[in-house]
Design an enzyme around this catalytic site. Structure first.
Site, PDB file in Angstrom:
ATOM      1  CG  ASP A 625       1.444   7.987  19.510  1.00 21.76           C
ATOM      2  OD1 ASP A 625       2.535   7.812  18.950  1.00 21.76           O
ATOM      3  OD2 ASP A 625       1.145   7.470  20.599  1.00 21.76           O
ATOM      4  CE  LYS A 626       3.956   1.918  15.442  1.00 21.35           C
ATOM      5  NZ  LYS A 626       3.540   0.722  16.206  1.00 21.35           N
ATOM      6  CB  THR A 627       2.394   2.516  20.312  1.00 21.06           C
ATOM      7  OG1 THR A 627       3.368   2.158  19.337  1.00 21.06           O
ATOM      8  CG2 THR A 627       2.199   1.380  21.286  1.00 21.06           C
ATOM      9  CG  PHE A 778      13.027   1.988  27.635  1.00 21.10           C
ATOM     10  CD1 PHE A 778      13.673   1.483  26.514  1.00 21.10           C
ATOM     11  CD2 PHE A 778      12.034   2.943  27.449  1.00 21.10           C
ATOM     12  CE1 PHE A 778      13.340   1.920  25.246  1.00 21.10           C
ATOM     13  CE2 PHE A 778      11.700   3.384  26.190  1.00 21.10           C
ATOM     14  CZ  PHE A 778      12.350   2.866  25.081  1.00 21.10           C
ATOM     15  NE  ARG A 834       7.904  -1.326  19.955  1.00 21.50           N
ATOM     16  CZ  ARG A 834       7.304  -0.841  21.052  1.00 21.50           C
ATOM     17  NH1 ARG A 834       6.019  -1.061  21.250  1.00 21.50           N
ATOM     18  NH2 ARG A 834       7.976  -0.122  21.916  1.00 21.50           N
ATOM     19  CG  ASP A1095      -1.540   6.650  23.709  1.00 21.92           C
ATOM     20  OD1 ASP A1095      -0.602   7.276  23.196  1.00 21.92           O
ATOM     21  OD2 ASP A1095      -1.436   5.481  24.113  1.00 21.92           O
ATOM     22  N   GLY A1096      -0.701   9.773  25.287  1.00 23.86           N
ATOM     23  CA  GLY A1096       0.158   9.801  26.480  1.00 23.86           C
ATOM     24  C   GLY A1096       1.052  11.012  26.533  1.00 23.86           C
ATOM     25  CG  ASN A1098       6.224   9.643  24.517  1.00 17.03           C
ATOM     26  OD1 ASN A1098       6.870  10.120  25.445  1.00 17.03           O
ATOM     27  ND2 ASN A1098       6.267   8.372  24.196  1.00 17.03           N
TER      28      ASN A1098
END
Length: 1460
Positions: A625-627, A778, A834, A1095-1096, A1098
């Site tokens: 993952d990126k973020t 969101f 971003r 990390d999450g 997703n």
């Protein structure tokens, strides 16, 4: 059933005998041509649009004047009158307007594939006749229906399983138990291990309708099959009646109206007098007579319109009890077993059964010492296993413990306090203002809730939940409506409501079908680890067992021929089996994993699945993952790029506090979901960073109770900073600020009001404080959020919206989009920033507060005016680049899967090294085929074509590419079938439909272009396909990039190209969680061993399905991942791979050693058996405990190699040339040395053959010789198989193993050469009188060491492994791995992919010049793009775009200069 499955006159029409009242629903299933065409046309819409449009069609065919509840009531009354009560079938309408076929509508290719996969079950389980639900009295119809014995559960879903029905057979049971008695209970033990065999042995197949037991077969990707045997339970309405009489004594009930309600879909409860159910993997399945199959009992979240929840009122006690009987209590069930059961199951484990067999055998043979030691070890192992299992059970039980009470609204609207265990789907509950932990899944009906969802999502940021919109034509979806859903296990921190109105939620799921229940089930029933090493180890044990059987038969025959005692024959023959298949093998195999797990724990990496450690050793593809994974969690504010009143971008502004009081600033100030809790601002890091950069103040109403804040007109007030704060925070350096005497100095850029004030035309100072009236949160699907606000000093409401630039470009007026939108966006995206777009609109002045609360999100987020970009920096973590480089050096493929913009992803990929600076990146883009070319594209699969845009690496650009000439498709040579079927380049008068005809920005088609970034501005595009073909060095190592939409289209419609794109794909942007998971699975299908690091929430699905999932989050949601790192950096990835490689090499070494030890002992014993001798009990004890067990225990203590990961992955298959040749060669040497020693002994003049005088004294010269040679071989093989670099540290770093090797070598030398008398007597050694023979034995040991070491180091490692096997596996043509063969095919493509456009990277110097911050006043606006748009024709009409494009690109390069 989809509309495409119905034909005119087919069985889709309702039967004639249906009552007239129900005929109104007939058009829903009528197969007339008009409706079929309408619904087929809808198949091409996106998923949610298809569902909604189909639902609208169905509502169209229902009586428009009737209310939903009235429809249900009328149907209930008519069916109650027309149906007898003794039928075991539904008594409520199942085909009302809510039972839309939208759920079963899918694209034709999907149906085609599923039908091919299960052709024989098509009639029984996939086609449902709607007439059966209504005409239940038609006995002839029921008689004609087939009664399937086999069907599919959860057809076409991820958890699809095969189900078969069985009934008890008395004859089979009697025969089975006769066989069990004849085998002494051994057969029953085997049937305990394979329960489905017991079912087949005692039951006969029958139809599912009559089944007493069912056999459920799970097939995991064709590699693993799991079987579940479940008993069918019958729930009867009499049980319901007894419970009702206990709860409501004295009340009379109409037996005919008492029924058990079952919900499958569409919010329709089917009534049953008796119900057949079974439970599998904690989910309940019930018999549905309409489809002659069992169906999963679902909660109220399957195919239910959003309006349904708002129309419901509380349930009566009778309804609650009926549903509780069917759904069960609201608790997540974890299988709990007491200590006795665990002990019984553990003892019956095949490993321990074999050990018990061995111990009994050894006691019979008087091997007391070793038998006692093994028995103690087994007891210790069983005890530890039971303690650990009980501990895990208790921890899991504590996690799911459901305690507490809830306020439930009953049918009269009165709130009643009940235990949370009593909740059922359909209950309406009141959320307390003080907060609570949710014990069910519920839809929010009124009020706002702020939740901590870290348990579920891994995100520590509080989430605001808003009421579900009351829309009749929208189907509820848990993912799409997650912002309106309170999930089980999450914590409600605060609630806000209007006045005295309560915060209410509608319960949709309870117990095991909740979100938390799904998480627990994923822990209880993980998918099997598909790993070749374990499969091969079982095969090898079977091979050893075969050798044991051959030895058993040989010994049996030879001993009988010699006339040996019968008991001795049996015992010695069976003892061979325990020698060849060592009972300690499974325990020894776990040693490597045990030490690796301890070392990982020392590095703050925790592993909940030790089996996954070995799998990690084979990883050859890492997805990130990126973020938050590759980049830092937090974002830094870089600046803003506002749009001027002349529709041009201004120069970037670094200091946000200098922004004028205008809509752009107000959008940044108000468009967020920040809340104040305990005096601290809490919210998304991006929201916090944007808001903090403005310097505004979020008002915390200390004097107002938290639960009443929602009652304020403006729940959140944003105050502008006072001038003193500004003065103290800003240096007085603004040379353009106009200072007058009346107002204080203004240091920010001037707004219109400021200019009026400066000129003396505005008397009073304007207050710009804002209140947030309504928030649309969101969601990742919508890629945006918005708020409705009101300036406290003004009238009317404004809408502010922020989100991804791609999404807001669709929502804004085309006239408000600057011409250089894509050019500016690409500049910042390529720098890795971003980018957030901001837009606004003013609502109609007539709209009041009440109307604002009723506006739909679609109405609000429409026709916006674009305001500008907010630019944030997302820096790489310090060790990201080093880790990626180390993985690249090790030939481990790295892939980025992110939800961010594709250009940002490409920039970060280049920065961190996933894509090298010299590598070309080809962006794949799926575009709809233009209708004008439909006839030309007859070979195209579906309605899309693939286009490819080439971005050349910085060092591969050549001057030859700087020409601006445009080449048509006719000039590109396409000489292979693949290009014809994938890109649809059509030669039409020198033009090409694959050359990306740029549509008008007014059309939605242009959104595709912006969204996937396959085009760049004209000043960056350097077209020249023929030139590229001439210099095609980029084709050697190009990679693909694509976004989630393109990935889905490629996956669904281009399966052949998908495999090729996957083989070279490195960047996947705008990917949803489901797409991340499917991408990982597709990579596994190409024979990659895939690691996923995220990390999450997703990434949870991808972490779960990957061979090695490494979570950087410590929340409960990460529990589905085998590895969790407390250090939130990707440094965990190489650590896990190194430890995995070390554990894998250790497992290989131990397995080879245990197998070699068994075979060495087997050879020794077979030789001694030939003279009726054997090794003595003490010799066995020393070999098995002093040598083998100690070596096996310390074998895995060698640590992982701490240098650079090497390119060659360790072997993962035991059934491959290297391990097999190693074992065969070493075994040959073992046999040669033992036989040579045997013959040399017989040549000695002092030798006397063994004569068995006493069976308890087996000592003889032959025994001495075999013991001496074999003891040396055990030590030598332990040294030879304990390998060091490049996967483990050198053997001398493992000092315990080295010490035991040296000590044991000394002991064996002592026993062979100079044993004392008491030692010789203890071991029953008959030492030869000749010292020279003893020295010969030592020479045998030395010669064996040299021979074994030479064989392993040179013959096996160098010749067989490096020269043969590695070369064969790394050869693209001969490799067995699918992705290697695909890579071979790719290298043979000369002209694929056909490039649509070519551009090189931005010059960093140019970028630096463009991004220099400059501060200007609005009155001195600058036009950054005075030249025509870099993309000629992008904002022109579609008729002229192609013509202009060819015209402009045919000009000389000076005609389109770069902007500085």
């Amino acid at each position: 059933m989809s509309a495409s499955q119905c034909e005119p006159g087919a069985a889709c029409l309702i039967a004639d005998s249906v009552s007239p009242e129900l005929l109104v629903l007939q058009p829903l299933f009528n197969g007339n041509n008009v409706h079929a065409e309408e619904q087929e046309g809808l198949l091409h819409l996106p998923r949610i649009a298809t569902k909604n449009n189909l639902l609208k069609l169905n509502w169209w065919h229902t009586p428009p004047t009737q209310h939903l509840v009235d429809i249900e009531a009328s149907i209930l009354s008519t069916t109650d009158q027309s149906l007898p009560t003794n039928l075991n079938n539904n008594n409520t309408a199942t085909r009302s307007s809510l039972n839309t076929p939208a759920k079963s509508t899918s694209s034709p290719p999907h149906h085609h594939r599923s039908n091919e996969r299960h052709p024989k079950h098509k009639d029984s389980s996939s086609i449902v006749d709607p007439a059966e639900d209504f005409d239940l009295q038609d006995s002839q119809l029921l008689a004609k229906d087939p009664k399937p014995c086999v069907a599919l559960l959860n057809q076409d879903q991820s958890d699809q399983m095969k189900i078969s029905g069985y009934r008890r057979s008395h004859i089979r049971s009697i025969l089975c138990w006769i066989c069990i008695v004849l085998t002494g209970g051994l057969l029953r033990l085997v049937l305990h291990w394979w329960r489905h065999w017991y079912l087949l042995a005692t039951c006969r197949p029958c139809s599912l309708q009559e089944a007493q037991q069912v056999l459920i077969e799970e097939d995991y990707q064709g590699n693993h099959k799991l079987y579940h045997v479940k008993s069918v339970q019958i729930l009867h309405v009499e049980q319901f009646k007894k419970l009702l009489q206990q709860i409501l004594p004295g009340e009379d009930f109409d037996d005919n109206k008492l029924q058990l309600p079952v919900h499958f879909a569409s919010a329709h409860f089917k009534g049953f007098r008796s119900l057949r159910t079974f439970r599998c993997k904690q989910l309940v399945y019930a018999w549905d007579n309409s489809i002659k199959n069992f169906k999963k009992i679902n909660g109220l979240d399957v195919n239910v319109p959003c309006s349904y929840y708002h129309q419901q009122r509380g349930l009566s006690v009778q309804e609650q009890l009926a549903r509780r009987i069917v759904f069960g209590q609201n608790e997540i069930t974890v299988p709990l077993r007491d200590v006795k059961t665990l002990l019984f199951l553990e003892v019956l484990n095949p490993f321990y059964v074999f050990q018990i067999f061995s111990v009994v055998l050894w006691f019979t043979y008087d091997y007391y010492y070793y038998a006692c030691v093994i028995l103690l070890m087994s007891i210790f192992g069983i005890s530890m296993s039971i303690v650990q299992t009980k501990k895990n059970q208790d921890v899991l039980q504590k996690t799911v413990l459901n305690t507490g009470n809830a306020w439930v609204v009953n049918a009269k609207g009165v709130s009643v306090e009940l235990s949370t265990k009593m909740l059922v789907p359909g209950d309406i509950i009141e959320i307390p203002s003080s907060g609570c932990t949710m014990q069910c899944d519920a839809v929010l009906l009124s009020g706002n809730c702020i939740l901590d969802e870290s348990m579920l999502t891994g995100e520590s940021v509080p989430v605001t939940k808003t009421p579900l919109p009351m829309k009749r034509d929208v189907i509820f979806d848990k993912k799409e409506h997650a912002r309106h859903t309170l999930f089980c296990g999450t914590k409600v921190i605060q609630t806000r409501y209007i006045g005295s109105k309560k915060v209410l939620a509608f319960v949709i799921n309870t117990g095991n079908i909740t979100a938390k229940g799904g998480l627990i089930r994923s822990i209880l029933y993980p998918p099997p680890v598909d790993y070749k090493f374990e499969q091969d180890s079982y095969k090898f044990i079977q091979f050893l067992a075969l050798i044991a059987c051959i030895g058993f038969i040989y010994t049996l025959v030879t001993k009988i021929l010699r006339g040996t005692d019968a008991v001795k024959i049996v015992v010695e023959s069976l003892d061979l089996i325990t020698i060849v298949v060592p009972p300690a093998l499974p325990a020894a195999m776990t040693v490597g994993r045990f030490y690796a797990q301890k070392r990982l724990k020392a590095n703050n990496i925790f592993c909940i699945s030790p089996r996954s450690i070995n799998v990690a050793g084979s990883i050859d593809c890492c997805c990130f993952d990126k973020t938050g994974t590759l980049t830092e969690d937090g974002l830094d504010m870089w600046g803003v790029v506002p749009k001027s009143s002349t529709n041009q971008f201004q120069i970037p502004l670094k200091d946000v506090k200098r922004l004028p009081y205008d809509h752009f600033l107000f959008g940044m100030v108000t468009c967020h979901s920040i809340t104040v809790m305990n005096g601290m601002m809490m919210g998304d890091p991006l929201d916090l960073k944007m808001f903090e950069s403005t310097g505004w103040i979020l008002e915390d109403s200390n004097n107002i109770p938290e639960n009443e804040k929602y009652g304020l007109i403006y729940p959140t007030i944003l105050r502008q900073p006072n001038q003193e704060e500004i003065n103290s925070s800003l240096a007085f350096t603004h040379h353009e600020a106009v200072i007058t005497e009346a107002p204080p100095p203004v240091f920010r850029q001037s707004s219109v009001d400021d200019l009026l004030a400066n000129m003396g035309l505005l008397k009073s100072k304007t207050n710009f404080d804002h209140g947030i009236v309504r928030e649309f949160p969101f969601t990742s699907n919508l890629q945006r959020m918005s708020v409705i606000t009101r300036c406290l000093s003004a009238q009317g409401f404004n809408v502010y919206c922020k989100g991804s630039p791609e999404m807001l470009q669709q929502l804004c007026h085309p006239q408000s989009i600057p011409n250089d939108y894509t050019h500016q966006l690409s500049i910042y995206a390529k720098k890795g920033f971003r980018i957030i777009a901001v837009a606004f609109k003013t609502l109609d002045p007539k709209v009041n507060y009440t109307k604002v609360q009723r506006l739909s999100r679609e109405e609000v987020e429409h026709n916006l005016e674009f305001l500008g970009f907010v630019i944030l920096e997302n820096r790489l973590k310090p060790d990201t680049t080093a880790v990626i480089n180390s993985l690249n050096l090790a030939n481990i493929r790295t892939v980025m899967i992110t939800g961010d913009n594709i250009l940002t992803a490409m920039s970060v990929a280049r920065d961190c090294g996933i894509v090298s600076s010299t590598q070309a990146v080809i962006t794949v883009h799926a575009v709809p085929v233009l209708k004008g070319f439909d006839k030309l594209n007859t070979d195209q699969n579906g309605q899309y074509e693939l286009q490819y845009t080439l971005e050349l690496g910085s060092q591969t650009c050549t001057p030859a590419l700087n020409g601006n000439r445009t080449f048509s498709a006719a000039e590109i040579a396409l000489d292979m079938d693949l290009s014809k079927s994938t890109n649809s380049l059509v030669n039409n008068g020198g033009s090409s439909c694959a050359s990306s005809v740029l549509p008008n920005s007014n059309s939605l088609a242009s959104v595709k272009t912006i969204d996937t970034w396959t085009h760049n501005d004209g000043d960056d595009v350097e077209l020249g396909a023929t030139v590229v073909a001439r210099n095609d060095s980029w084709r050697r190592q190009y990679i693909f990039a694509m976004d989630g939409k393109t990935w889905q289209i490629v996956k669904d419609q281009f399966p052949q190209q998908m495999e090729i794109i996957l083989t070279r794909g490195a960047i996947y942007a705008r990917m949803s969680p489901e797409q991340k998971q499917s991408l990982v699975m597709e990579l596994q299908n190409l024979d990659y061993y895939v690691a996923m690091c995220g990390d999450g929430a997703n990434d949870c699905g991808a972490l779960k399905v990957a061979h090695t999932g490494i979570s950087l989050s410590e929340t409960e949601s990460s529990i589905a991942s085998p590895f969790t790192s407390r250090n939130p950096t990707i440094a965990a990835v190489p650590n896990v791979i190194k430890e995995g490689r070390a554990a894998l090499v250790t497992s290989f070494g131990i397995f080879k050693y245990m197998a070699a030890y068994s075979l060495v002992q087997f050879v020794s014993v077979m030789i001694l058996y030939s003279i009726d001798s054997n090794l003595t009990d003490k010799q066995y004890l020393y070999i098995d405990l002093g040598l083998i067990s100690i070596f096996a225990f310390f074998f895995g203590k060698t640590e992982a190699y701490d240098g650079q990961l090497v390119k060659q992955v360790p072997l993962s298959s035991l059934i491959s040339p290297t391990p097999l040749s190693s074992l065969v060669l070493h075994l040959a040497v073992v046999v040669i040395f033992q036989v040579a020693g045997w013959f040399q002994l017989h040549q000695q003049p002092w030798f006397k053959p063994f004569g068995p005088s006493d069976e308890h004294h087996l000592g003889c010269y032959e025994n001495y010789t075999m013991f001496a040679i074999s003891s040396f071989q055990y030590i030598i093989l332990a040294f030879v198989f304990s390998k060091g670099a490049p996967y483990r540290k050198p053997i001398w770093s493992n000092w315990p193993l080295c010490l035991t090797l040296v000590i044991n070598a000394c002991i064996v030398v002592y026993l062979v050469a100079y044993p004392s008398d008491w030692i010789a007597n203890f071991f029953q050694l008959i030492v030869p009188p000749d010292m020279s023979f003893r020295y010969i034995m030592l020479q045998y040991g030395a010669a064996a060491f040299i021979t074994h070491a030479f064989l392993e180091a040179f013959v096996v490692e160098y010749l067989v492994f490096k020269r043969f096997q590695v070369r064969r596996e790394q050869n693209l043509k001969t490799s067995n791995r699918k992705y290697m063969r695909l890579e071979y095919n790719i290298k043979s493509f000369d002209n694929w992919p056909p490039i649509t456009e070519v551009y090189d990277l931005h010059d960093p110097a140019d970028q630096g010049a463009e991004l220099q911050p400059t501060y200007v006043n609005l009155s001195a606006e600058q036009n950054l793009d005075g030249q025509p748009s870099g993309f000629p024709g992008f904002f022109e009409t579609s008729e002229h775009s192609v013509e202009n494009r060819h015209r402009i690109h045919s000009e000389v390069s000076s005609a389109s200069p770069r902007h500085s």
